[in-house]
Motif scaffolding. Structure first.
Motif, PDB file in Angstrom:
ATOM      1  N   TYR A  58       0.787  -1.298  -0.213  1.00  0.00           N
ATOM      2  CA  TYR A  58       0.102   0.005   0.073  1.00  0.00           C
ATOM      3  C   TYR A  58       0.855   1.279  -0.006  1.00  0.00           C
ATOM      4  O   TYR A  58       0.751   2.235  -0.925  1.00  0.00           O
ATOM      5  CB  TYR A  58      -0.810  -0.042   1.317  1.00  0.00           C
ATOM      6  N   LYS A  59       1.796   1.033   0.948  1.00  0.00           N
ATOM      7  CA  LYS A  59       2.844   2.317   0.901  1.00  0.00           C
ATOM      8  C   LYS A  59       3.513   2.628  -0.318  1.00  0.00           C
ATOM      9  O   LYS A  59       3.569   3.665  -0.685  1.00  0.00           O
ATOM     10  CB  LYS A  59       4.005   2.394   1.968  1.00  0.00           C
ATOM     11  N   MET A  60       3.815   1.584  -0.983  1.00  0.00           N
ATOM     12  CA  MET A  60       4.644   1.907  -2.308  1.00  0.00           C
ATOM     13  C   MET A  60       3.802   1.967  -3.301  1.00  0.00           C
ATOM     14  O   MET A  60       4.094   3.152  -4.055  1.00  0.00           O
ATOM     15  CB  MET A  60       5.292   0.436  -2.528  1.00  0.00           C
ATOM     16  N   SER A  61       2.520   1.713  -3.282  1.00  0.00           N
ATOM     17  CA  SER A  61       1.704   2.100  -4.505  1.00  0.00           C
ATOM     18  C   SER A  61       1.349   3.642  -4.410  1.00  0.00           C
ATOM     19  O   SER A  61       1.015   4.433  -5.414  1.00  0.00           O
ATOM     20  CB  SER A  61       0.359   1.145  -4.434  1.00  0.00           C
ATOM     21  N   LYS A  62       1.180   4.008  -3.079  1.00  0.00           N
ATOM     22  CA  LYS A  62       0.844   5.486  -2.829  1.00  0.00           C
ATOM     23  C   LYS A  62       1.801   6.380  -3.088  1.00  0.00           C
ATOM     24  O   LYS A  62       1.805   7.310  -3.792  1.00  0.00           O
ATOM     25  CB  LYS A  62       0.238   5.770  -1.481  1.00  0.00           C
ATOM     26  N   ILE A  63       3.108   5.849  -2.977  1.00  0.00           N
ATOM     27  CA  ILE A  63       4.405   6.846  -2.892  1.00  0.00           C
ATOM     28  C   ILE A  63       4.593   6.784  -4.507  1.00  0.00           C
ATOM     29  O   ILE A  63       4.883   7.994  -5.322  1.00  0.00           O
ATOM     30  CB  ILE A  63       5.556   6.200  -2.154  1.00  0.00           C
ATOM     31  N   LEU A  64       4.350   5.745  -5.388  1.00  0.00           N
ATOM     32  CA  LEU A  64       4.839   5.422  -6.625  1.00  0.00           C
ATOM     33  C   LEU A  64       3.638   6.146  -7.531  1.00  0.00           C
ATOM     34  O   LEU A  64       3.895   6.292  -8.925  1.00  0.00           O
ATOM     35  CB  LEU A  64       5.406   4.220  -7.105  1.00  0.00           C
ATOM     36  N   GLY A  65       2.412   6.346  -6.960  1.00  0.00           N
ATOM     37  CA  GLY A  65       1.128   6.677  -7.719  1.00  0.00           C
ATOM     38  C   GLY A  65       0.793   5.761  -8.596  1.00  0.00           C
ATOM     39  O   GLY A  65       0.047   6.154  -9.730  1.00  0.00           O
ATOM     40  N   VAL A  66       0.597   4.501  -8.171  1.00  0.00           N
ATOM     41  CA  VAL A  66       0.118   3.518  -9.103  1.00  0.00           C
ATOM     42  C   VAL A  66      -0.680   2.637  -8.375  1.00  0.00           C
ATOM     43  O   VAL A  66      -0.632   2.476  -7.112  1.00  0.00           O
ATOM     44  CB  VAL A  66       1.234   2.587  -9.614  1.00  0.00           C
ATOM     45  N   PRO A  67      -1.707   1.942  -8.963  1.00  0.00           N
ATOM     46  CA  PRO A  67      -2.466   0.938  -8.106  1.00  0.00           C
ATOM     47  C   PRO A  67      -1.764  -0.214  -7.565  1.00  0.00           C
ATOM     48  O   PRO A  67      -0.884  -0.773  -8.365  1.00  0.00           O
ATOM     49  CB  PRO A  67      -3.748   0.530  -9.243  1.00  0.00           C
ATOM     50  N   MET A  68      -2.187  -0.787  -6.584  1.00  0.00           N
ATOM     51  CA  MET A  68      -1.592  -2.059  -5.743  1.00  0.00           C
ATOM     52  C   MET A  68      -1.538  -3.249  -6.870  1.00  0.00           C
ATOM     53  O   MET A  68      -0.925  -3.828  -6.953  1.00  0.00           O
ATOM     54  CB  MET A  68      -2.172  -2.151  -4.503  1.00  0.00           C
ATOM     55  N   GLU A  69      -2.929  -3.349  -7.308  1.00  0.00           N
ATOM     56  CA  GLU A  69      -3.189  -4.317  -8.550  1.00  0.00           C
ATOM     57  C   GLU A  69      -2.215  -4.377  -9.525  1.00  0.00           C
ATOM     58  O   GLU A  69      -1.586  -5.456 -10.124  1.00  0.00           O
ATOM     59  CB  GLU A  69      -4.434  -4.360  -8.785  1.00  0.00           C
ATOM     60  N   TRP A  70      -1.759  -3.020 -10.107  1.00  0.00           N
ATOM     61  CA  TRP A  70      -0.905  -3.012 -11.150  1.00  0.00           C
ATOM     62  C   TRP A  70       0.406  -3.632 -10.750  1.00  0.00           C
ATOM     63  O   TRP A  70       1.271  -4.377 -11.601  1.00  0.00           O
ATOM     64  CB  TRP A  70      -0.642  -1.568 -11.680  1.00  0.00           C
ATOM     65  N   LEU A  71       0.987  -3.164  -9.553  1.00  0.00           N
ATOM     66  CA  LEU A  71       2.322  -3.612  -8.999  1.00  0.00           C
ATOM     67  C   LEU A  71       2.203  -5.286  -8.933  1.00  0.00           C
ATOM     68  O   LEU A  71       3.258  -5.708  -9.113  1.00  0.00           O
ATOM     69  CB  LEU A  71       2.524  -2.981  -7.460  1.00  0.00           C
ATOM     70  N   MET A  72       1.099  -5.735  -8.624  1.00  0.00           N
ATOM     71  CA  MET A  72       1.122  -7.068  -8.228  1.00  0.00           C
ATOM     72  C   MET A  72       1.088  -8.037  -9.595  1.00  0.00           C
ATOM     73  O   MET A  72       0.991  -9.047  -9.665  1.00  0.00           O
ATOM     74  CB  MET A  72       0.139  -7.364  -7.241  1.00  0.00           C
ATOM     75  N   GLY A  73       1.254  -7.451 -10.788  1.00  0.00           N
ATOM     76  CA  GLY A  73       1.088  -7.881 -12.035  1.00  0.00           C
ATOM     77  C   GLY A  73      -0.330  -7.951 -12.762  1.00  0.00           C
ATOM     78  O   GLY A  73      -0.425  -8.724 -13.897  1.00  0.00           O
ATOM     79  N   ASP A  74      -1.332  -7.214 -12.460  1.00  0.00           N
ATOM     80  CA  ASP A  74      -2.494  -7.262 -12.883  1.00  0.00           C
ATOM     81  C   ASP A  74      -2.252  -6.951 -14.460  1.00  0.00           C
ATOM     82  O   ASP A  74      -1.344  -6.040 -14.771  1.00  0.00           O
ATOM     83  CB  ASP A  74      -3.375  -6.162 -12.577  1.00  0.00           C
ATOM     84  N   ASP A  75      -3.083  -7.430 -15.096  1.00  0.00           N
ATOM     85  CA  ASP A  75      -3.028  -7.401 -16.749  1.00  0.00           C
ATOM     86  C   ASP A  75      -3.344  -6.070 -17.370  1.00  0.00           C
ATOM     87  O   ASP A  75      -2.945  -5.684 -18.468  1.00  0.00           O
ATOM     88  CB  ASP A  75      -3.800  -8.490 -17.413  1.00  0.00           C
ATOM     89  N   GLU A  76      -4.170  -4.978 -16.444  1.00  0.00           N
ATOM     90  CA  GLU A  76      -4.512  -3.818 -17.029  1.00  0.00           C
ATOM     91  C   GLU A  76      -3.342  -3.147 -17.125  1.00  0.00           C
ATOM     92  O   GLU A  76      -2.416  -2.974 -16.294  1.00  0.00           O
ATOM     93  CB  GLU A  76      -5.416  -3.228 -16.060  1.00  0.00           C
ATOM     94  N   PRO A  77      -3.174  -2.277 -18.511  1.00  0.00           N
ATOM     95  CA  PRO A  77      -1.919  -1.504 -18.613  1.00  0.00           C
ATOM     96  C   PRO A  77      -1.979  -0.076 -17.600  1.00  0.00           C
ATOM     97  O   PRO A  77      -3.012   0.239 -17.222  1.00  0.00           O
ATOM     98  CB  PRO A  77      -2.095  -1.014 -20.107  1.00  0.00           C
ATOM     99  N   LEU A  78      -0.842   0.257 -17.267  1.00  0.00           N
ATOM    100  CA  LEU A  78      -0.730   1.505 -16.315  1.00  0.00           C
ATOM    101  C   LEU A  78      -1.265   2.582 -17.345  1.00  0.00           C
ATOM    102  O   LEU A  78      -0.701   2.745 -18.544  1.00  0.00           O
ATOM    103  CB  LEU A  78       0.664   1.474 -16.098  1.00  0.00           C
ATOM    104  N   CYS A  79      -2.173   3.282 -16.675  1.00  0.00           N
ATOM    105  CA  CYS A  79      -2.764   4.661 -17.244  1.00  0.00           C
ATOM    106  C   CYS A  79      -1.588   5.547 -17.572  1.00  0.00           C
ATOM    107  O   CYS A  79      -0.623   5.787 -16.908  1.00  0.00           O
ATOM    108  CB  CYS A  79      -3.879   4.938 -16.706  1.00  0.00           C
ATOM    109  N   GLU A  80      -1.729   6.159 -18.723  1.00  0.00           N
ATOM    110  CA  GLU A  80      -0.553   7.079 -19.234  1.00  0.00           C
ATOM    111  C   GLU A  80      -0.745   8.148 -18.208  1.00  0.00           C
ATOM    112  O   GLU A  80       0.229   9.076 -18.155  1.00  0.00           O
ATOM    113  CB  GLU A  80      -0.772   7.366 -20.536  1.00  0.00           C
ATOM    114  N   ASN A  81      -1.996   8.580 -17.514  1.00  0.00           N
ATOM    115  CA  ASN A  81      -2.144   9.650 -16.653  1.00  0.00           C
ATOM    116  C   ASN A  81      -1.420   9.342 -15.283  1.00  0.00           C
ATOM    117  O   ASN A  81      -1.840  10.175 -14.518  1.00  0.00           O
ATOM    118  CB  ASN A  81      -3.514  10.083 -16.693  1.00  0.00           C
ATOM    119  N   ALA A  82      -0.937   8.236 -15.011  1.00  0.00           N
ATOM    120  CA  ALA A  82      -0.309   7.839 -13.841  1.00  0.00           C
ATOM    121  C   ALA A  82       0.509   9.055 -13.178  1.00  0.00           C
ATOM    122  O   ALA A  82       0.659   9.199 -12.062  1.00  0.00           O
ATOM    123  CB  ALA A  82       0.218   6.660 -13.955  1.00  0.00           C
TER     124      ALA A  82
END
Length: 115
Positions: A58-82
């Motif tokens: 949770y801390k890493m996702s907040k600091i990095l500005g990405v969803p936790m699911e994406w960090l864990m390998g979710d197939d959803e591409p990272l939004c360009e607006n990240a």
């Protein structure tokens, strides 16, 4: 989850973590400092040796500005607006700060008018 699945998750996580750290121009030390993790823990995550606990993720996702699911390998591409995450976070924090300042000004005014 079997060992194969756990290994794949660790590899996906480490690749995604490395990718977003490069985008944010963060070092292992930077991420460790920002998340209150040890540099050794960050190193293990980047090498795919271990996965973070829920709170660490949770801390890493907040600091990095990405969803936790994406960090864990979710197939959803990272939004360009990240990259807009920090801009939105700044706007949200400014609104909170403005409210706090307004509240303090009201309290101060109330105290000075009672004299």
């Amino acid at each position: 989850m079997n060992n194969q699945g756990k290994n794949n998750t660790s590899v996906n996580f480490s690749l995604r973590l490395l990718e977003i750290m490069k985008r944010r121009d963060l070092t292992q030390k930077d991420l460790a400092t920002l998340t209150d993790l040890s540099q050794g823990a960050v190193s293990k995550y980047l090498r795919g040796v271990s996965l973070p606990k829920s709170l660490e993720l949770y801390k890493m996702s907040k600091i990095l500005g990405v969803p936790m699911e994406w960090l864990m390998g979710d197939d959803e591409p990272l939004c360009e607006n990240a990259d807009d995450y920090w801009h939105q976070e700044a706007i949200r924090l400014k609104a909170k700060l403005d409210m706090a300042v307004s509240t303090l000004q009201g309290a101060l005014q109330s105290l000075t008018s009672q004299k």
